[in-house]
Design an enzyme around this catalytic site. Structure first.
Site, PDB file in Angstrom:
ATOM      1  N   GLN A   1      -2.334   0.617  -2.702  1.00 30.09           N
ATOM      2  CA  GLN A   1      -1.041   0.574  -1.995  1.00 30.09           C
ATOM      3  C   GLN A   1      -0.177  -0.568  -2.527  1.00 30.09           C
ATOM      4  OE1 GLN A   1       0.712   2.505   0.003  1.00 30.09           O
ATOM      5  NE2 GLN A   1      -0.879   4.048  -0.179  1.00 30.09           N
ATOM      6  N   SER A   2      -0.045  -0.657  -3.841  1.00 29.42           N
ATOM      7  CA  SER A   2       0.740  -1.741  -4.433  1.00 29.42           C
ATOM      8  C   SER A   2       2.234  -1.526  -4.221  1.00 29.42           C
ATOM      9  CB  SER A   2       0.447  -1.806  -5.937  1.00 29.42           C
ATOM     10  OG  SER A   2       1.394  -2.610  -6.597  1.00 29.42           O
TER      11      SER A   2
END
Ligand SMILES: Cc1ncc(COP(=O)(O)O)c(C=O)c1O
Length: 336
Positions: A79-80
């Site tokens: 989930q960058s």
């Protein structure tokens, strides 16, 4: 002689405009101990749903374009936010974007991944969450793209290079002029820290401000990844390199990095973080996430509770964004 004005030093740097600046500086309620909260709304930088990375990407993409790049390659956790915002920057600038992302390919991409795909990026699932392995996979991919004839600019995790951190050197100056216009002299800036570029840029800004003979807030990084807390010298080193890159005078101090709100590890939700998310939502409708800003803000509330700030002290929470993760299946705490 090295100069002391940040805006002047940054004016000559290759830069593309990606963020809506300045971001708002909002007053908040009184903190435990009597300090006054301010929130620097970098969740509202605008680019691809906002966040701190827009500031770094202005300089990173400026340098990439100046070097003739047609492709951006970067890397991050599943989930960058950095990956999502690089995808957004590529869409705005007409550059191809390849992202090495942590973990395995999900059945149904969520949150930041969903947006990265929407912005047209190519996602490469690394099948690992180890930062070293992720970086290596990005290097391999960049080499493959280059061998295939692309002019690929590789950006490391979080965009935390001395070029990326220039964005937060400028951000420090932005905050100082907003505070001055409001007649406020911030005592401390609290920021979430993970790959260190945000903290390093702010530290460089503080050093330049002190070198100019003006008071400057101290900077506290709340660690959300064990690696950044283990080597505070790395943040100070990056700050010194950023200051030198800008040609500014100043002495970099030791970086203050507090890891007491990290919990069991990067990306693992904590009770304190969830409580801070609820506090922020219910006192200012600020939306924080469980991996970054929830823990960062838990640190600020915790420090206030320990009596860190006297009555009337102005304390700035740098809201670095992260909202897309809130819309993943385990991305937000329950209501109560
Ligand atoms: C929402 C959010 N806050 C804070 C950070 C930490 O910034 P830095 O990597 O510059 O330490 C990140 C980085 O990924 C982020 O996405």
């Amino acid at each position: 002689m090295a100069r002391t004005d940040i805006a002047g030093a940054l004016a000559a740097r290759p830069r593309v405009r990606l963020a809506t600046l300045p971001t708002p500086l909002e007053p908040g309620p009184e903190l435990a101990g009597g300090g006054r909260l301010w929130v620097k709304r970098d969740d509202l930088t605008g680019l691809g749903m906002g966040g701190n990375k827009a500031r770094k990407l202005e300089y990173l993409c400026g340098a990439a374009i100046a070097a003739g790049a047609d492709t951006l390659v970067t890397v991050g956790a599943a989930q960058s936010n950095h990956c999502r915002m690089t995808a957004a920057a590529g869409a705005v600038l007409g550059l191809d974007v390849h992202l090495v992302v942590g973990g395995a390919a999900p059945e149904r991409p969520e949150g930041n991944q969903r947006l990265s795909l929407l912005f047209g990026a190519h996602l490469h699932y690394a099948g690992t969450d180890d930062w070293g392995e992720l970086e290596a996979a990005k290097e391999t991919l960049a080499a493959e793209l280059t061998a295939g004839g692309r002019r690929a600019a590789a950006i490391p995790i979080g965009g935390s290079t001395l070029v990326g951190a220039l964005g937060f050197l400028g951000a420090f100056a932005e905050l100082m002029s907003q505070a001055e216009a409001l007649g406020v002299a911030p005592r401390t800036i609290v920021t979430t820290t993970s790959s260190g570029g945000t903290h390093a840029g702010l530290l460089a800004g503080r050093a330049a401000q002190l070198a100019a003979g003006r008071p400057a807030p101290d900077i506290v990084g709340i660690a959300v990844a064990p690696e950044i807390a283990a080597f505070p010298a790395a943040t100070a080193h990056l700050a010194a390199a950023t200051l030198a890159e800008a040609g500014l005078a100043g002495e970099i101090e030791e970086a203050t990095i507090d890891d007491r709100w990290l919990g069991p590890g990067y990306g693992v939700a904590t009770a304190d973080g969830d409580a801070a998310i609820r506090w922020a939502a219910r006192h200012g409708a600020w939306v924080l996430d469980r991996t970054y800003t929830g823990k960062g803000f838990a640190g600020l509330l915790g420090l206030a509770g320990e009596g860190r700030w006297p009555p009337g002290a102005d304390v700035v929470f740098w809201h670095t964004g992260g909202q897309p993760a809130v819309f993943t299946s385990d991305g937000s705490p329950s209501g109560s």
